[in-house]
Design an enzyme around this catalytic site. Structure first.
Site, PDB file in Angstrom:
ATOM      1  N   GLU A 101      19.690 -63.116 -32.689  1.00 44.74           N
ATOM      2  CA  GLU A 101      18.371 -63.699 -32.972  1.00 44.74           C
ATOM      3  C   GLU A 101      17.267 -62.835 -32.386  1.00 44.74           C
ATOM      4  O   GLU A 101      16.275 -62.518 -33.049  1.00 44.74           O
ATOM      5  CB  GLU A 101      18.276 -65.118 -32.364  1.00 44.74           C
ATOM      6  CG  GLU A 101      19.165 -66.154 -33.010  1.00 44.74           C
ATOM      7  CD  GLU A 101      20.553 -66.232 -32.396  1.00 44.74           C
ATOM      8  OE1 GLU A 101      21.002 -65.235 -31.773  1.00 44.74           O
ATOM      9  OE2 GLU A 101      21.207 -67.279 -32.555  1.00 44.74           O
ATOM     10  N   GLY A 137      22.006 -66.701 -17.691  1.00 43.86           N
ATOM     11  CA  GLY A 137      20.883 -66.893 -18.617  1.00 43.86           C
ATOM     12  C   GLY A 137      20.064 -68.139 -18.319  1.00 43.86           C
ATOM     13  O   GLY A 137      18.841 -68.093 -18.178  1.00 43.86           O
ATOM     14  N   ARG A 138      20.748 -69.281 -18.184  1.00 43.60           N
ATOM     15  CA  ARG A 138      20.005 -70.531 -18.001  1.00 43.60           C
ATOM     16  C   ARG A 138      19.508 -70.710 -16.573  1.00 43.60           C
ATOM     17  O   ARG A 138      18.873 -71.708 -16.250  1.00 43.60           O
ATOM     18  CB  ARG A 138      20.854 -71.726 -18.450  1.00 43.60           C
ATOM     19  CG  ARG A 138      22.197 -71.828 -17.774  1.00 43.60           C
ATOM     20  CD  ARG A 138      23.101 -72.817 -18.501  1.00 43.60           C
ATOM     21  NE  ARG A 138      24.461 -72.804 -17.989  1.00 43.60           N
ATOM     22  CZ  ARG A 138      25.403 -71.956 -18.373  1.00 43.60           C
ATOM     23  NH1 ARG A 138      25.121 -71.012 -19.250  1.00 43.60           N
ATOM     24  NH2 ARG A 138      26.627 -72.031 -17.882  1.00 43.60           N
ATOM     25  N   LYS A 195      29.371 -67.883 -32.970  1.00 43.13           N
ATOM     26  CA  LYS A 195      28.762 -66.551 -33.117  1.00 43.13           C
ATOM     27  C   LYS A 195      29.687 -65.628 -33.881  1.00 43.13           C
ATOM     28  O   LYS A 195      29.283 -64.918 -34.798  1.00 43.13           O
ATOM     29  CB  LYS A 195      28.552 -65.925 -31.713  1.00 43.13           C
ATOM     30  CG  LYS A 195      27.279 -66.286 -31.018  1.00 43.13           C
ATOM     31  CD  LYS A 195      27.043 -65.250 -29.912  1.00 43.13           C
ATOM     32  CE  LYS A 195      26.511 -65.898 -28.656  1.00 43.13           C
ATOM     33  NZ  LYS A 195      26.489 -65.003 -27.507  1.00 43.13           N
ATOM     34  N   GLU A 197      25.015 -76.877 -21.011  1.00 43.39           N
ATOM     35  CA  GLU A 197      25.759 -75.624 -21.125  1.00 43.39           C
ATOM     36  C   GLU A 197      26.555 -75.390 -19.841  1.00 43.39           C
ATOM     37  O   GLU A 197      27.602 -74.753 -19.857  1.00 43.39           O
ATOM     38  CB  GLU A 197      24.807 -74.450 -21.398  1.00 43.39           C
ATOM     39  CG  GLU A 197      25.505 -73.284 -22.069  1.00 43.39           C
ATOM     40  CD  GLU A 197      24.555 -72.260 -22.653  1.00 43.39           C
ATOM     41  OE1 GLU A 197      24.770 -71.856 -23.806  1.00 43.39           O
ATOM     42  OE2 GLU A 197      23.610 -71.849 -21.964  1.00 43.39           O
TER      43      GLU A 197
HETATM   44  C1  G6Q Z   1      22.596 -69.074 -20.931  1.00 40.63           C
HETATM   45  C2  G6Q Z   1      23.296 -68.462 -22.033  1.00 40.63           C
HETATM   46  C3  G6Q Z   1      22.451 -68.164 -23.251  1.00 40.63           C
HETATM   47  C4  G6Q Z   1      21.671 -66.863 -23.195  1.00 40.63           C
HETATM   48  C5  G6Q Z   1      21.172 -66.528 -24.603  1.00 40.63           C
HETATM   49  C6  G6Q Z   1      20.335 -65.278 -24.634  1.00 40.63           C
HETATM   50  O1  G6Q Z   1      23.073 -69.332 -19.863  1.00 40.63           O
HETATM   51  O2  G6Q Z   1      23.970 -67.357 -21.556  1.00 40.63           O
HETATM   52  O3  G6Q Z   1      21.571 -69.198 -23.585  1.00 40.63           O
HETATM   53  O4  G6Q Z   1      20.612 -66.965 -22.292  1.00 40.63           O
HETATM   54  O5  G6Q Z   1      22.267 -66.398 -25.463  1.00 40.63           O
HETATM   55  O6  G6Q Z   1      21.061 -64.187 -24.176  1.00 40.63           O
HETATM   56  P1  G6Q Z   1      20.363 -62.809 -23.910  1.00 40.63           P
HETATM   57  O7  G6Q Z   1      19.357 -62.994 -22.815  1.00 40.63           O
HETATM   58  O8  G6Q Z   1      21.444 -61.854 -23.532  1.00 40.63           O
HETATM   59  O9  G6Q Z   1      19.665 -62.406 -25.188  1.00 40.63           O
END
Ligand code: G6Q
Length: 546
Positions: free
Chosen positions: A213, A268-269, A505, A354
């Site tokens: 995305e 990420g989160r 995915k 998550e």
């Molecule tokens: C969060 C996940 C997920 C991630 C996104 C974006 O804990 O890992 O939500 O943040 O898929 O990933 P990128 O920052 O690598 O684009």
């Protein structure tokens, strides 16, 4: 090997204890103890936490804390703060707490103190933010930047959007902020529809710099920019990156001098206090940003040092776990009575679901108890006129977190007292309801008495804070982060991986060329997926010809 959860002494005691508590009513519990509403509260780090309207007794709370102890929570907290690789399925440390630790702190990962690097990035972000905010950083044609578009998804989007909305009243209003996440082209198209490329800065926020995305939106942004500015050299003045992947950032054409780094030990989160917070810093400025980090850090320290029975995140976690694993409540509603927190429930959905939406323990066995609840919510008072009906009179038990602030950010006439009266009233109504006798005594016609009766006994917490500031926002988020961690430890799951997002995915990667193929592809999916793909291709091609 740790004792399986359901074999721990405290769990077994809770199981015996649960049927007794299930029969108790909050009316009775309050009648039996005049001090309950003042006693079952915790005032820490500027958050007043009222947990008296929960279906617990002192014995329940004692057993829940004992369960946390038997689950080794204290050791696990120490392990996280020490930088141990507690994300075992990804073999990574979990160190979002390092992102808000003060300059002089030391946390060692793989033999290296990570704190100096954290502050070096923060300093670079602050320098960049000052230049953009003051108009010193110019676009390719010499015009100052007026629009900032963050391109990211999931953890690289939800924190930035939520923080921008939450702290809007601290933001530089001359700057416009937009957030593009969805691969649906509408998201990008609408975000830039009224923007001038010569005044627009894109932040490509992606830990991996490979996310479908984000990379698709980033390419589209580059095309959009160059359609007007034409010179490829413009990219350097209009794109910056936030990532752990220098190679791919460079390949995209972004100057590594304009890249803000973070590290694999930031999930990420859990990344909104890493460089992923660049858009937040651009909006509110470096000083407010540091105040936000300090708020996070205060909660981190409280979590690390407070005894478990006076520890905000631990109490919040234990109460949540009580409803999820014992009452089998499926969901938890988060209801902020603060319009600026309108994206907070959406942010929490990722953080909680998550993290704790797992069925396999760290030992690789299937859980035999309920884990992570479904989190959802909307700001009050709006929700009262929509879904609260089900919370009050539906067949489901839905614990609620009410969040309110003493000081309004806009002091308009009676608004704030009216708002706060509603929070207190909702928590009161849910807990104590209204009996049929009370309804009948008001002269309600007999045939309506049952409809107007409220059973009550519906639990909620009230979190009362002074004012929504960068620091209080930080405290609030860290509170939920550590509550999620605590539950994950007790349930024995890895709260820091997310393998569940992989399969979809992978399957999409296979389907993309099937949708794009010029000639009819041979499909090998199930009959439903095959038919959907064929139908889409057929209709797409027939409408393209119209
Ligand atoms: C969060 C996940 C997920 C991630 C996104 C974006 O804990 O890992 O939500 O943040 O898929 O990933 P990128 O920052 O690598 O684009």
């Amino acid at each position: 090997m740790t004792t399986p959860l359901t074999k721990r002494a405290a769990w077994q005691s809770l199981q015996t204890h649960f049927p007794q508590v299930r029969e108790l009513t909050l009316r009775q519990l309050f009648a039996d103890d005049a001090q309950r509403g003042a006693r079952l509260t915790l005032d820490a780090v500027g958050i007043y936490y009222d947990y008296s309207k929960h279906r617990v007794t002192d014995e329940t709370l004692k057993l829940l804390v004992q369960l946390a102890e038997e689950s080794g929570l204290a050791d696990r907290i120490a392990a996280m703060f020490r930088g141990d690789k507690i994300n075992s399925t990804e073999k990574r440390a979990v160190l979002h707490v390092a992102l808000r630790a003060p300059r002089g702190a030391s946390i060692v990962v793989d033999g290296q103190n990570v704190i100096p690097a954290v502050h070096a990035v923060l300093d670079r972000m602050a320098d960049f933010a000052k230049r953009v905010r003051s108009g010193q950083w110019r676009g390719h044609t010499g015009r100052p930047i007026r629009n900032i578009v963050n391109i990211g998804i999931g953890g690289s989007d939800l924190g930035p959007v939520m923080a921008y909305e939450a702290l809007r009243s601290y933001s530089q209003r001359e700057l416009t902020f937009r957030f593009v996440s969805n691969v649906d082209g509408t998201d990008f198209a609408e975000a830039v529809i009224d923007l001038d490329p010569a005044e627009t800065l894109f932040i490509v926020a992606s830990k991996t710099f490979t996310t479908l995305e984000t990379m698709t939106n980033a390419e589209t942004a580059r095309t959009w920019l160059l359609a007007k500015l034409t010179d490829p050299a413009a990219v350097a003045r209009h794109f910056v990156a936030v990532s752990t992947n220098t190679n791919l950032v460079q390949k995209f054409g972004i100057d590594p001098a304009n890249m803000f780094e973070f590290w694999d030990w930031v999930g990420g989160r859990y990344s909104m206090t890493s460089a992923i917070g660049l858009s937040t810093m651009l909006a509110i400025g470096p000083d407010h940003y540091r105040e936000m980090l300090d708020g996070f850090h205060q909660m981190d320290e409280h979590f690390r040092t407070a005894p478990l029975n006076r520890n905000l995140p631990v109490l919040m976690a234990l109460l949540g776990l009580w409803y999820t694993s014992f009452f089998k409540a499926e969901t938890l509603a988060v209801l902020p009575y603060e319009q600026y927190l309108k994206r907070f429930p959406a942010y929490l959905q990722q953080l909680t679901m998550e993290s704790n939406g797992k069925t396999v323990t760290l030992e690789g066995t299937e859980v035999d108890y309920q884990t992570g609840a479904v989190y959802w919510g909307e700001p009050g008072t709006n929700g009262q006129h929509s879904f609260y009906q089900l919370i009050h009179q539906g067949t489901k038990l839905i614990p609620c977190d009410f969040i309110a602030f003493v000081q309004p950010l806009h002091d308009l006439g009676r608004h704030h007292d009216l708002l706060l009266a509603n929070v207190f009233a909702q928590a009161e109504a849910l807990a104590f309801g209204k009996t049929s006798q009370e309804v009948a005594s008001e002269g309600v016609p007999a045939e309506l008495v049952r409809h107007k009766t409220f059973t009550g006994n519906r639990p909620s917490s009230v979190l009362l804070l002074d004012k929504l500031t960068p620091a209080t926002l930080g405290k609030l988020i860290a509170l939920y982060e550590h509550a999620v961690f605590t539950q994950g430890i007790i349930w024995g799951i890895d709260s820091f991986d997310q393998w569940g997002v992989e399969l979809g995915k992978k399957l999409a990667e296979r389907i993309i060329p099937e949708l794009e193929a010029k000639t009819e592809p041979t499909l090998g999916h199930d009959s439903s997926t095959n038919t959907l793909i064929r139908r889409y291709r057929q209709l797409k091609h027939s409408s393209a010809g119209k």
